[in-house]
Scaffold this motif. Structure first.
Motif, mmCIF file in Angstrom:
data_model
loop_
_atom_site.group_PDB
_atom_site.id
_atom_site.type_symbol
_atom_site.label_atom_id
_atom_site.label_comp_id
_atom_site.label_asym_id
_atom_site.label_seq_id
_atom_site.Cartn_x
_atom_site.Cartn_y
_atom_site.Cartn_z
ATOM 1 N N GLU A 269 39.303 39.917 44.807
ATOM 2 C CA GLU A 269 38.438 40.239 43.760
ATOM 3 C C GLU A 269 36.775 38.991 44.892
ATOM 4 O O GLU A 269 35.622 39.544 45.078
ATOM 5 C CB GLU A 269 38.513 39.912 42.755
ATOM 6 N N GLN A 270 37.111 37.512 45.108
ATOM 7 C CA GLN A 270 36.231 36.274 45.944
ATOM 8 C C GLN A 270 35.436 36.857 46.761
ATOM 9 O O GLN A 270 34.234 37.170 46.977
ATOM 10 C CB GLN A 270 36.414 36.086 45.527
ATOM 11 N N GLN A 273 33.096 39.803 45.723
ATOM 12 C CA GLN A 273 31.433 39.325 45.865
ATOM 13 C C GLN A 273 31.210 38.696 46.396
ATOM 14 O O GLN A 273 29.484 38.419 46.344
ATOM 15 C CB GLN A 273 32.067 39.026 43.963
ATOM 16 N N VAL A 279 28.649 43.549 43.151
ATOM 17 C CA VAL A 279 29.006 43.617 42.527
ATOM 18 C C VAL A 279 29.577 42.449 41.564
ATOM 19 O O VAL A 279 29.536 41.458 41.584
ATOM 20 C CB VAL A 279 30.390 44.230 43.624
ATOM 21 N N VAL A 280 29.767 43.484 39.920
ATOM 22 C CA VAL A 280 29.404 42.269 39.424
ATOM 23 C C VAL A 280 31.524 42.753 38.611
ATOM 24 O O VAL A 280 31.679 41.821 37.904
ATOM 25 C CB VAL A 280 28.903 43.375 37.917
ATOM 26 N N ASP A 281 32.228 43.623 38.713
ATOM 27 C CA ASP A 281 32.688 43.397 38.030
ATOM 28 C C ASP A 281 34.791 44.369 39.757
ATOM 29 O O ASP A 281 33.736 45.447 40.196
ATOM 30 C CB ASP A 281 33.492 44.561 37.180
#
Length: 301
Positions: A269-270, A273, A279-281
């Protein structure tokens, strides 16, 4: 709602309100002088500017809805109302196109010619400069705030610049003795307006139909670079330019602890982003990889 998002929506509404005032001032001047001089192209240009103002009102209403926080019925927020407003702008452009076509044919078939005066030319040049300033400001703010609504409206306003240039050309031709130029140029303007409308509708439909925002193959290659991730597949992305949602599946060693698998999901995820700030989610589905050896006489999966 995040403070930065609240500030973004407030700034978008401020830009739309300022452009609304400019559009309607320009429209009023064009319509008054167009009707007084019986110039179809100038009047049509004024009607186009009035529709610009209407699209700004639509945008302000949409932003008041889009700025609402996520709720039980809209867990992903209300951001797509921005795209709906863009679609409405496209519809308004379609209406303007039909009106331009009607006025052009009326000018050509009934042989109605405008009276070209220095005052009319001055009005058209002034409104042209205003439109250039408006579309430049709106485009820059749209890019800065990553707002599809402002970018769509900026393209719409840019069509006014093309319209005004064409109208000035038609006035020059009428003054030189080619009266039918008024109707012919209005038809050309109609085509320009139609093209702008199609571009706006296409962008809005892409957002509303969840068109992929990220290249799945590039995302898979990026995720496979994370130590411990054995495979990545089923990458999906959607959303608007500034708010993208991603979900994907990764395969890891089945012997990993739950805590370690969770750490890998966080790392994925990190990384996404970090490479894609829009990308917010990210939703990461962790699955065990099939690492068992093949039995004799069977093919490995």
């Amino acid at each position: 709602m995040d403070a930065s998002l609240i500030d973004r929506n407030r700034r978008i509404r401020t830009v739309l309100a300022a452009i609304l005032a400019a559009n309607w001032a320009v429209a009023l001047a064009k319509v008054i002088f167009g009707l007084r001089s019986d110039a179809a192209a100038v009047t049509a240009d004024g009607l186009h500017s009035f529709i610009d103002g209407g699209s700004n009102v639509l945008g302000l209403v949409a932003m008041s809805v889009a700025s609402r926080p996520a709720d039980e019925d809209h867990p992903y927020g209300h951001g797509k109302f921005e795209a709906l407003a863009s679609l409405g702008i496209g519809a308004m452009i379609g209406i303007a196109m039909l009106e331009l076509g009607r006025m052009a044919l009326n000018s050509l078939l009934h042989d109605r010619h405008p009276e070209v005066t220095p005052v009319m030319v001055g009005v058209m040049v002034t409104t042209l400069l205003i439109n250039l300033a408006v579309t430049t400001l709106e485009r820059r703010q749209g890019e800065k705030l990553k707002s599809p609504l402002l970018l769509a409206d900026a393209r719409h306003t840019l069509s006014d610049v093309a319209v005004s240039l064409a109208v000035l050309a038609s006035l020059g031709l009428v003054w030189l003795g080619y009266p039918k130029a008024d109707g012919l140029v209005t038809l050309v303007v109609m085509v320009v307006v139609a093209r702008v409308g199609w571009g706006i509708v296409k962008q809005a439909v892409g957002i509303l139909s969840d068109t992929a925002r990220l290249d799945p193959l590039k995302v898979e290659a990026l995720i496979r670079s994370v130590p411990g991730v054995l495979s990545c597949r089923d990458v999906r992305s959607r959303g608007m330019e500034g708010t993208v949602y991603v979900d994907l599946k990764i395969e890891v060693d089945p012997q990993l602890t739950t805590a370690r698998a969770h750490e890998l999901a966080d790392a994925v995820e990190q990384l996404i982003q970090a490479r894609h700030p829009e990308v917010v989610d990210v939703v990461v589905h962790v699955e065990p990889a099939d690492v068992s050896p093949s039995l004799p006489g069977t093919a490995q999966r």
